[in-house]
Write a protein that holds these residues in place. Structure first.
Motif, PDB file in Angstrom:
ATOM      1  N   LEU A 187      58.660  86.388  26.434  1.00 43.46           N
ATOM      2  CA  LEU A 187      58.550  85.538  27.615  1.00 43.46           C
ATOM      3  C   LEU A 187      58.488  84.045  27.322  1.00 43.46           C
ATOM      4  CD1 LEU A 187      55.947  87.645  29.659  1.00 43.46           C
ATOM      5  CD2 LEU A 187      58.423  87.531  29.996  1.00 43.46           C
ATOM      6  N   VAL A 188      58.557  83.625  26.056  1.00 39.63           N
ATOM      7  CA  VAL A 188      58.412  82.199  25.779  1.00 39.63           C
ATOM      8  C   VAL A 188      59.229  81.761  24.571  1.00 39.63           C
ATOM      9  CG1 VAL A 188      56.359  82.464  24.300  1.00 39.63           C
ATOM     10  CG2 VAL A 188      56.729  80.308  25.519  1.00 39.63           C
ATOM     11  N   HIS A 189      59.779  80.559  24.668  1.00 39.18           N
ATOM     12  CA  HIS A 189      60.384  79.828  23.553  1.00 39.18           C
ATOM     13  C   HIS A 189      59.739  78.450  23.515  1.00 39.18           C
ATOM     14  CE1 HIS A 189      64.421  82.204  24.145  1.00 39.18           C
ATOM     15  NE2 HIS A 189      63.513  82.919  23.502  1.00 39.18           N
ATOM     16  N   VAL A 190      59.441  77.944  22.325  1.00 40.67           N
ATOM     17  CA  VAL A 190      58.868  76.606  22.179  1.00 40.67           C
ATOM     18  C   VAL A 190      59.800  75.764  21.311  1.00 40.67           C
ATOM     19  CG1 VAL A 190      56.936  75.225  21.328  1.00 40.67           C
ATOM     20  CG2 VAL A 190      56.504  77.431  22.436  1.00 40.67           C
ATOM     21  N   TYR A 191      60.227  74.643  21.848  1.00 37.94           N
ATOM     22  CA  TYR A 191      61.100  73.722  21.111  1.00 37.94           C
ATOM     23  C   TYR A 191      60.341  72.439  20.795  1.00 37.94           C
ATOM     24  CZ  TYR A 191      64.865  76.758  22.741  1.00 37.94           C
ATOM     25  OH  TYR A 191      65.663  77.842  22.997  1.00 37.94           O
ATOM     26  N   PHE A 192      60.528  71.954  19.597  1.00 36.69           N
ATOM     27  CA  PHE A 192      59.935  70.684  19.184  1.00 36.69           C
ATOM     28  C   PHE A 192      61.036  69.638  19.108  1.00 36.69           C
ATOM     29  CE2 PHE A 192      56.814  73.708  17.839  1.00 36.69           C
ATOM     30  CZ  PHE A 192      55.598  73.058  17.964  1.00 36.69           C
ATOM     31  N   SER A 193      60.818  68.521  19.766  1.00 35.25           N
ATOM     32  CA  SER A 193      61.732  67.393  19.661  1.00 35.25           C
ATOM     33  C   SER A 193      61.348  66.594  18.418  1.00 35.25           C
ATOM     34  CB  SER A 193      61.627  66.513  20.907  1.00 35.25           C
ATOM     35  OG  SER A 193      62.425  65.361  20.762  1.00 35.25           O
ATOM     36  N   VAL A 194      62.245  66.549  17.454  1.00 34.37           N
ATOM     37  CA  VAL A 194      62.018  65.811  16.201  1.00 34.37           C
ATOM     38  C   VAL A 194      63.128  64.774  16.081  1.00 34.37           C
ATOM     39  CG1 VAL A 194      61.712  65.935  13.716  1.00 34.37           C
ATOM     40  CG2 VAL A 194      60.937  67.840  15.161  1.00 34.37           C
ATOM     41  N   THR A 195      62.776  63.523  16.267  1.00 28.50           N
ATOM     42  CA  THR A 195      63.752  62.437  16.297  1.00 28.50           C
ATOM     43  C   THR A 195      63.999  61.849  14.912  1.00 28.50           C
ATOM     44  OG1 THR A 195      62.796  61.925  18.453  1.00 28.50           O
ATOM     45  CG2 THR A 195      64.344  60.333  17.558  1.00 28.50           C
ATOM     46  N   THR A 196      62.997  61.920  14.060  1.00 27.84           N
ATOM     47  CA  THR A 196      63.069  61.334  12.725  1.00 27.84           C
ATOM     48  C   THR A 196      62.013  61.981  11.849  1.00 27.84           C
ATOM     49  OG1 THR A 196      62.809  59.276  11.444  1.00 27.84           O
ATOM     50  CG2 THR A 196      61.534  59.458  13.472  1.00 27.84           C
ATOM     51  N   LEU A 197      62.211  61.928  10.540  1.00 29.68           N
ATOM     52  CA  LEU A 197      61.195  62.368   9.589  1.00 29.68           C
ATOM     53  C   LEU A 197      60.419  61.181   9.020  1.00 29.68           C
ATOM     54  CD1 LEU A 197      63.237  65.068   7.605  1.00 29.68           C
ATOM     55  CD2 LEU A 197      61.690  65.408   9.547  1.00 29.68           C
ATOM     56  N   ASP A 198      60.813  59.981   9.406  1.00 26.69           N
ATOM     57  CA  ASP A 198      60.182  58.747   8.911  1.00 26.69           C
ATOM     58  C   ASP A 198      59.003  58.398   9.825  1.00 26.69           C
ATOM     59  OD1 ASP A 198      59.427  56.184   8.241  1.00 26.69           O
ATOM     60  OD2 ASP A 198      61.455  55.347   8.276  1.00 26.69           O
TER      61      ASP A 198
END
Length: 360
Positions: A187-198
């Motif tokens: 029933l769930v998906h979790v997405y992480f917004s990762v714009t940079t590793l810096d």
């Protein structure tokens, strides 16, 4: 122009597009300007949280560019202060600035959980996956105190309703006790917004979001707990973070991500001047080059809002970015199939929903 403000993505109160008048103090030479009353330092604006009672909570759309037809946003405005946030213009409807007001004047829909339960109880309601916090982050800092998102997730669990969420905050780990049983039921998906590793670039682009390593750590912990996780490289900004595309996808895959996506920088309405101002403050030596590349992908303008082009852009750079993403995804070892479809068949209206303890 004001100097940059620590912990804020914008440095100005840019008037919204619906403003009919603006006020600016000026010395006309007849009398000295009144001394300001003692109060908070204007160079360090504080966050104000305003509680409001919403009339509805589920927003529906038919956009072919997004993978959902329903969304729920417990907050208006976002303290993360992302300089590029496409939702900033929504504060103009409140007669507030899409600049500093957007990240310092947060509106919390305190009756959101009750409205969601009422929506699920409607006789004609038909479940389809809900995108939680898609406009502004449902796990922004104020959520730690108000717990509106947690209460919404509790309703999802009570009614076995499928949903997904996107966040930049490791606070999502707090709700693992709810996300784990939801994941077990598909029933769930979790997405992480990762714009940079810096971390230094992140602190300037998205000053009050979790640091990149904290997002990846939270991703790993959710994955280890059985919660399906994915990554969004969003937004991709030419000459700012686009060179990190491959590294972000690889790092996220190592943290358990089974799905990946990207979105090109979007600059609707007031976001364009705000982002140009951010460039002049933080990257003046490349500001012109960045905006030239953006306009190249937007038909000579700062932004194109048409379906199809608004998320990906067009032209040589956009095509190259799309090919790079596809290759990076394969090289990082992402599954050919994305995350399994969320299950809508388990939905139970609120009054008939079994007690949560029966899951265990």
């Amino acid at each position: 122009m004001a100097d940059t403000i620590k912990g804020r993505g914008s440095r100005q109160y840019l008037p919204g597009r619906f403003e009919t008048t603006t006020v600016e103090a000026a010395d006309d030479g007849w009398a000295p300007l009144a001394e300001p009353e003692a109060g908070p330092d204007p160079s360090r604006p504080r966050t104000e949280v305003h509680e409001e009672s919403a009339r509805s909570i589920v927003t529906r759309n038919r956009s072919p560019d997004v993978g959902f037809s329903q969304s729920v946003n417990p907050y208006r405005g976002c303290e993360h202060g992302c300089s590029y946030c496409f939702a900033r213009p929504s504060h103009a409807y409140l007669n507030l600035s899409p600049g500093l007001d957007f990240e310092t004047k947060i509106f919390a829909k305190t009756n959101a959980p009750e409205l969601l339960r009422r929506e699920f109880a409607r006789p004609g309601y038909r479940p389809s996956p809900i995108a939680l916090g898609i406009n502004t982050d449902a796990y922004q800092p104020v959520e730690r105190r108000l717990e509106l998102t947690r209460r919404l997730v509790e309703v999802m669990l009570e009614c076995r309703h499928p949903f997904s969420l996107v966040t930049k905050n490791a606070l999502v780990e707090r709700d693992l006790d709810l996300l784990q049983p939801l994941a077990a039921l598909g029933l769930v998906h979790v997405y992480f917004s990762v714009t940079t590793l810096d971390p230094q670039l992140s602190a300037r682009l998205e000053p009050r979001a979790a640091a990149p390593h904290a997002r990846l750590r939270a991703m790993r912990r959710l994955h280890d707990a059985g919660v399906p996780v994915g990554v969004l490289f969003a937004p991709a900004i030419p000459w700012v973070n686009d060179h990190e595309l491959e590294a972000v996808l690889e790092a996220a895959r190592g943290a358990g991500a089974a799905s990946a996506g990207y979105v090109l920088l979007r600059l609707p309405h007031e976001v364009a001047p705000l982002f140009r101002d951010w460039l002049e403050a933080h990257m003046p030596e490349r500001a012109a080059r960045v905006m030239a590349a953006v306009r190249q992908m937007r038909g000579g303008r700062d932004y194109e809002s048409g379906f199809g082009a608004r998320m990906r852009g067009r032209g040589p750079y956009a095509d190259l970015l799309e090919r790079r993403f596809a290759l990076a995804r394969r090289r990082a070892g992402y599954p050919a199939q994305s995350l399994a479809a969320l299950d809508c068949s388990r939905f139970v209206p609120p009054l008939a929903a079994p007690a949560q303890r029966e899951l265990f």
